[in-house]
Scaffold this motif. Structure first.
Motif, PDB file in Angstrom:
ATOM      1  N   LYS A   1      86.556  33.625  39.857  1.00  0.00           N
ATOM      2  CA  LYS A   1      85.250  33.902  40.459  1.00  0.00           C
ATOM      3  C   LYS A   1      84.402  32.623  40.522  1.00  0.00           C
ATOM      4  CE  LYS A   1      81.642  37.445  39.993  1.00  0.00           C
ATOM      5  NZ  LYS A   1      81.138  38.524  39.096  1.00  0.00           N
ATOM      6  N   GLN A   2      84.428  31.855  39.444  1.00  0.00           N
ATOM      7  CA  GLN A   2      83.652  30.613  39.369  1.00  0.00           C
ATOM      8  C   GLN A   2      84.080  29.603  40.432  1.00  0.00           C
ATOM      9  OE1 GLN A   2      84.104  28.580  35.608  1.00  0.00           O
ATOM     10  NE2 GLN A   2      83.015  26.754  36.300  1.00  0.00           N
ATOM     11  N   TYR A   3      85.398  29.483  40.642  1.00  0.00           N
ATOM     12  CA  TYR A   3      85.913  28.474  41.567  1.00  0.00           C
ATOM     13  C   TYR A   3      86.082  28.991  43.004  1.00  0.00           C
ATOM     14  CZ  TYR A   3      86.997  25.743  37.362  1.00  0.00           C
ATOM     15  OH  TYR A   3      86.915  25.048  36.184  1.00  0.00           O
ATOM     16  N   GLY A   4      85.783  30.261  43.226  1.00  0.00           N
ATOM     17  CA  GLY A   4      85.813  30.788  44.594  1.00  0.00           C
ATOM     18  C   GLY A   4      87.186  31.176  45.096  1.00  0.00           C
ATOM     19  N   GLY A   5      88.022  31.696  44.217  1.00  0.00           N
ATOM     20  CA  GLY A   5      89.385  32.054  44.599  1.00  0.00           C
ATOM     21  C   GLY A   5      89.467  33.125  45.678  1.00  0.00           C
ATOM     22  N   PHE A   6      88.672  34.175  45.539  1.00  0.00           N
ATOM     23  CA  PHE A   6      88.713  35.246  46.531  1.00  0.00           C
ATOM     24  C   PHE A   6      88.102  34.800  47.861  1.00  0.00           C
ATOM     25  CE2 PHE A   6      89.386  37.844  42.735  1.00  0.00           C
ATOM     26  CZ  PHE A   6      90.406  38.676  43.181  1.00  0.00           C
ATOM     27  N   ASP A   7      87.093  33.933  47.796  1.00  0.00           N
ATOM     28  CA  ASP A   7      86.523  33.393  49.036  1.00  0.00           C
ATOM     29  C   ASP A   7      87.560  32.555  49.779  1.00  0.00           C
ATOM     30  OD1 ASP A   7      84.076  34.577  48.651  1.00  0.00           O
ATOM     31  OD2 ASP A   7      83.209  32.839  47.613  1.00  0.00           O
ATOM     32  N   PHE A   8      88.358  31.806  49.022  1.00  0.00           N
ATOM     33  CA  PHE A   8      89.425  31.028  49.651  1.00  0.00           C
ATOM     34  C   PHE A   8      90.433  31.953  50.323  1.00  0.00           C
ATOM     35  CE2 PHE A   8      93.770  29.407  49.408  1.00  0.00           C
ATOM     36  CZ  PHE A   8      93.646  28.286  50.223  1.00  0.00           C
TER      37      PHE A   8
ATOM     38  N   THR B   1      96.516  31.063  39.385  1.00  0.00           N
ATOM     39  CA  THR B   1      95.127  30.963  38.911  1.00  0.00           C
ATOM     40  C   THR B   1      95.013  30.216  37.591  1.00  0.00           C
ATOM     41  OG1 THR B   1      95.356  33.121  37.843  1.00  0.00           O
ATOM     42  CG2 THR B   1      94.480  33.104  40.073  1.00  0.00           C
ATOM     43  N   PHE B   2      96.044  30.299  36.775  1.00  0.00           N
ATOM     44  CA  PHE B   2      96.031  29.675  35.446  1.00  0.00           C
ATOM     45  C   PHE B   2      96.164  28.156  35.525  1.00  0.00           C
ATOM     46  CE2 PHE B   2      99.781  32.052  36.665  1.00  0.00           C
ATOM     47  CZ  PHE B   2     100.710  31.046  36.889  1.00  0.00           C
ATOM     48  N   LEU B   3      96.503  27.620  36.706  1.00  0.00           N
ATOM     49  CA  LEU B   3      96.616  26.172  36.891  1.00  0.00           C
ATOM     50  C   LEU B   3      95.428  25.587  37.651  1.00  0.00           C
ATOM     51  CD1 LEU B   3     100.406  25.898  37.869  1.00  0.00           C
ATOM     52  CD2 LEU B   3      99.375  25.518  35.620  1.00  0.00           C
ATOM     53  N   VAL B   4      94.589  26.445  38.206  1.00  0.00           N
ATOM     54  CA  VAL B   4      93.443  25.989  38.995  1.00  0.00           C
ATOM     55  C   VAL B   4      92.342  25.456  38.074  1.00  0.00           C
ATOM     56  CG1 VAL B   4      91.587  26.712  40.543  1.00  0.00           C
ATOM     57  CG2 VAL B   4      93.919  27.549  40.910  1.00  0.00           C
ATOM     58  N   GLU B   5      91.897  24.240  38.344  1.00  0.00           N
ATOM     59  CA  GLU B   5      90.849  23.622  37.537  1.00  0.00           C
ATOM     60  C   GLU B   5      89.600  23.269  38.338  1.00  0.00           C
ATOM     61  OE1 GLU B   5      90.901  23.519  34.403  1.00  0.00           O
ATOM     62  OE2 GLU B   5      93.005  24.042  34.045  1.00  0.00           O
ATOM     63  N   LYS B   6      89.714  23.386  39.670  1.00  0.00           N
ATOM     64  CA  LYS B   6      88.573  23.066  40.541  1.00  0.00           C
ATOM     65  C   LYS B   6      88.816  23.734  41.896  1.00  0.00           C
ATOM     66  CE  LYS B   6      90.612  18.554  41.695  1.00  0.00           C
ATOM     67  NZ  LYS B   6      91.838  18.796  40.909  1.00  0.00           N
ATOM     68  N   PRO B   7      87.765  23.965  42.687  1.00  0.00           N
ATOM     69  CA  PRO B   7      87.920  24.655  43.976  1.00  0.00           C
ATOM     70  C   PRO B   7      88.946  24.013  44.898  1.00  0.00           C
ATOM     71  CG  PRO B   7      85.599  24.509  43.390  1.00  0.00           C
ATOM     72  CD  PRO B   7      86.342  23.696  42.378  1.00  0.00           C
ATOM     73  N   GLU B   8      89.069  22.678  44.841  1.00  0.00           N
ATOM     74  CA  GLU B   8      89.988  21.972  45.732  1.00  0.00           C
ATOM     75  C   GLU B   8      91.453  22.275  45.428  1.00  0.00           C
ATOM     76  OE1 GLU B   8      86.105  20.249  45.590  1.00  0.00           O
ATOM     77  OE2 GLU B   8      87.557  20.477  43.947  1.00  0.00           O
ATOM     78  N   ASP B   9      91.707  22.842  44.248  1.00  0.00           N
ATOM     79  CA  ASP B   9      93.091  23.160  43.885  1.00  0.00           C
ATOM     80  C   ASP B   9      93.658  24.298  44.737  1.00  0.00           C
ATOM     81  OD1 ASP B   9      93.123  21.215  41.962  1.00  0.00           O
ATOM     82  OD2 ASP B   9      92.732  22.569  40.288  1.00  0.00           O
ATOM     83  N   TYR B  10      92.789  25.197  45.199  1.00  0.00           N
ATOM     84  CA  TYR B  10      93.277  26.340  45.969  1.00  0.00           C
ATOM     85  C   TYR B  10      94.026  25.925  47.239  1.00  0.00           C
ATOM     86  CZ  TYR B  10      90.582  29.458  42.933  1.00  0.00           C
ATOM     87  OH  TYR B  10      90.103  30.150  41.847  1.00  0.00           O
ATOM     88  N   PRO B  11      93.427  25.127  48.117  1.00  0.00           N
ATOM     89  CA  PRO B  11      94.186  24.727  49.320  1.00  0.00           C
ATOM     90  C   PRO B  11      95.398  23.873  48.984  1.00  0.00           C
ATOM     91  CG  PRO B  11      92.075  23.558  49.204  1.00  0.00           C
ATOM     92  CD  PRO B  11      92.027  24.641  48.181  1.00  0.00           C
ATOM     93  N   ALA B  12      95.314  23.087  47.921  1.00  0.00           N
ATOM     94  CA  ALA B  12      96.454  22.245  47.546  1.00  0.00           C
ATOM     95  C   ALA B  12      97.659  23.099  47.155  1.00  0.00           C
ATOM     96  CB  ALA B  12      96.070  21.309  46.399  1.00  0.00           C
ATOM     97  N   PHE B  13      97.432  24.085  46.275  1.00  0.00           N
ATOM     98  CA  PHE B  13      98.518  24.977  45.864  1.00  0.00           C
ATOM     99  C   PHE B  13      99.014  25.819  47.044  1.00  0.00           C
ATOM    100  CE2 PHE B  13      96.882  24.633  41.364  1.00  0.00           C
ATOM    101  CZ  PHE B  13      98.040  24.061  40.847  1.00  0.00           C
ATOM    102  N   PHE B  14      98.079  26.327  47.832  1.00  0.00           N
ATOM    103  CA  PHE B  14      98.443  27.216  48.934  1.00  0.00           C
ATOM    104  C   PHE B  14      99.315  26.494  49.967  1.00  0.00           C
ATOM    105  CE2 PHE B  14      97.598  29.464  52.962  1.00  0.00           C
ATOM    106  CZ  PHE B  14      97.909  30.758  52.585  1.00  0.00           C
ATOM    107  N   ASN B  15      98.914  25.298  50.339  1.00  0.00           N
ATOM    108  CA  ASN B  15      99.696  24.541  51.325  1.00  0.00           C
ATOM    109  C   ASN B  15     101.061  24.154  50.771  1.00  0.00           C
ATOM    110  OD1 ASN B  15      97.699  24.635  53.320  1.00  0.00           O
ATOM    111  ND2 ASN B  15      96.663  22.827  52.522  1.00  0.00           N
TER     112      ASN B  15
END
Length: 371
Positions: free
Chosen positions: A120-127, A78-92
């Motif tokens: 919460k702002q970037y939608g981490g739990f929704d992802f 979470t400390f490296l996430v800067e935008k919503p698109e980062d979630y799938p990038a890190f996860f994959n």
């Protein structure tokens, strides 16, 4: 599942000051022993061992055992996430590095007030919910490093998370900063399963003052010192897993010896734990767990946890000379920056789960070891 989990943050290394030099041969032996004894839970994360832990467990575990035979937990950085698109990038990237198609347990990593707001702002739990719906996450949760009121807020906002990973040990149980007991009670009030991290507090509860060790040995002479810390954590109601960052075969073997047929602490043993806690609390100066989150990116190449270990040892033993010699080795032939080289950028403090005044303690370490 048996209650002991293999934490992959402190793996065996060939060079103790270079966490990327993972001893793959020893790790494979440890994984095999762990699995042979009926233990199946493994916990890794994106930054562990400077991003090498996930690859190491792929080689030692994933490529050598059927996928259904083990349980693998990983964490979104979470400390490296800067935008919503980062979630799938890190996860994959994590799926690929671990060599799996899904994670059994997946966590939003090291949430506190600020990181929760960001998540919460970037939608981490929704992802995470989306990945769970697609079968790429079996169980959704988060690890937590803040006060009980913030945990209350997160669990109220996110009622569908299934578990919480908390720092719980008998030293931090009543700590005003860590609030182990209060956070545990909040998690249980919300009906969440608890996974415990730092039960031995980064190894600090494996080497306790002689008076505390004597009380333990008098009560249960056959048990090791760290066993008291892990059994304390595992004895709590609602705890599904206790993670231990095992760094060698000796630690692994010891942990398996008393966790294979786990027996909760009885009243006599619990009294010994509280007595030991009182003794130990008076000797720990800097509450560092050695997680090393502070080290990555340090512009002065300062091995902060190593210096804090020496400082605490100096305070406990009153032997300044021995610790000063170790310090000289690290700053000399080791090639590491001195404590006095700190430029006060404080990026280390931004990443510290314990919220330690790192720059302040580095000044004190410099005064003690460089004078």
């Amino acid at each position: 599942m048996k209650k002991l989990g293999f934490g992959l943050m402190r793996l065996p290394v060939l060079d103790k000051e270079d966490v990327t030099t993972i001893d793959e041969a020893q790790l494979i032996r440890m994984v095999d022993t762990f699995m042979e004894q009926g233990f199946t839970y493994f916990d890794t994360a994106y930054p562990y061992h400077k991003k090498m832990s996930e690859c190491a467990i792929r080689k030692a575990l994933v490529e050598r055992y059927p996928r259904e035979s083990f349980v693998l937990a990983d964490k979104m950085p979470t400390f490296l996430v800067e935008k919503p698109e980062d979630y799938p990038a890190f996860f994959n990237e994590q799926l690929e590095k671990c060599g799996v198609e899904y994670f059994d347990y997946y966590l939003m990593h090291t949430l506190d007030r600020e990181l929760y707001a960001k998540t919460k702002q970037y939608g981490g739990f929704d992802f995470a919910r989306k990945m769970k719906a697609e079968g790429k996450i079996k169980h959704m949760g988060f690890s937590f490093h803040d006060t009980a009121d913030i945990l209350e807020q997160i669990l109220t906002d996110q009622p569908d998370v299934e578990f919480v990973q908390l720092q719980i040990n008998y030293i931090d149980w009543e700590s005003e900063k860590v609030q182990s007991r209060r956070c545990y009670e909040v998690a249980r009030k919300h009906g969440k399963q608890v996974i415990i991290m730092e039960p031995v507090r980064g190894g600090a509860l494996a080497n306790v003052p002689k008076e505390a060790e004597a009380a333990m040995k008098e009560c249960r002479p056959q048990l090791s010192v760290p066993s008291w810390a892990i059994r304390f954590a595992a004895s709590l109601d609602g705890v599904m897993m206790v993670l231990s960052g095992m760094s060698n075969m000796e630690q692994l073997t010891d942990n398996l010896s008393y966790m294979k047929e786990f027996a909760p602490l009885d009243e006599k043993e619990l009294a010994v734990v509280w007595k030991a806690a009182e003794i130990i609390r008076s000797t720990i100066t800097i509450p560092c767990t050695g997680c090393r989150y502070c080290v990555d990116g340090c512009p002065q190449n300062i091995p902060i946890p190593s210096y804090f270990t020496l400082y605490n040892r100096m305070e406990q033993t009153r032997d300044k000379g021995a610790q000063k010699n170790e310090y000289k080795k690290l700053t000399g032939e080791g090639g590491y920056g001195k404590a006095s080289d700190c430029i006060g950028c404080k990026q280390c403090e931004e990443h510290c789960p314990q919220h330690i005044d790192i720059t302040g303690w580095l000044k004190k370490a410099a005064e003690s070891f460089e004078g």
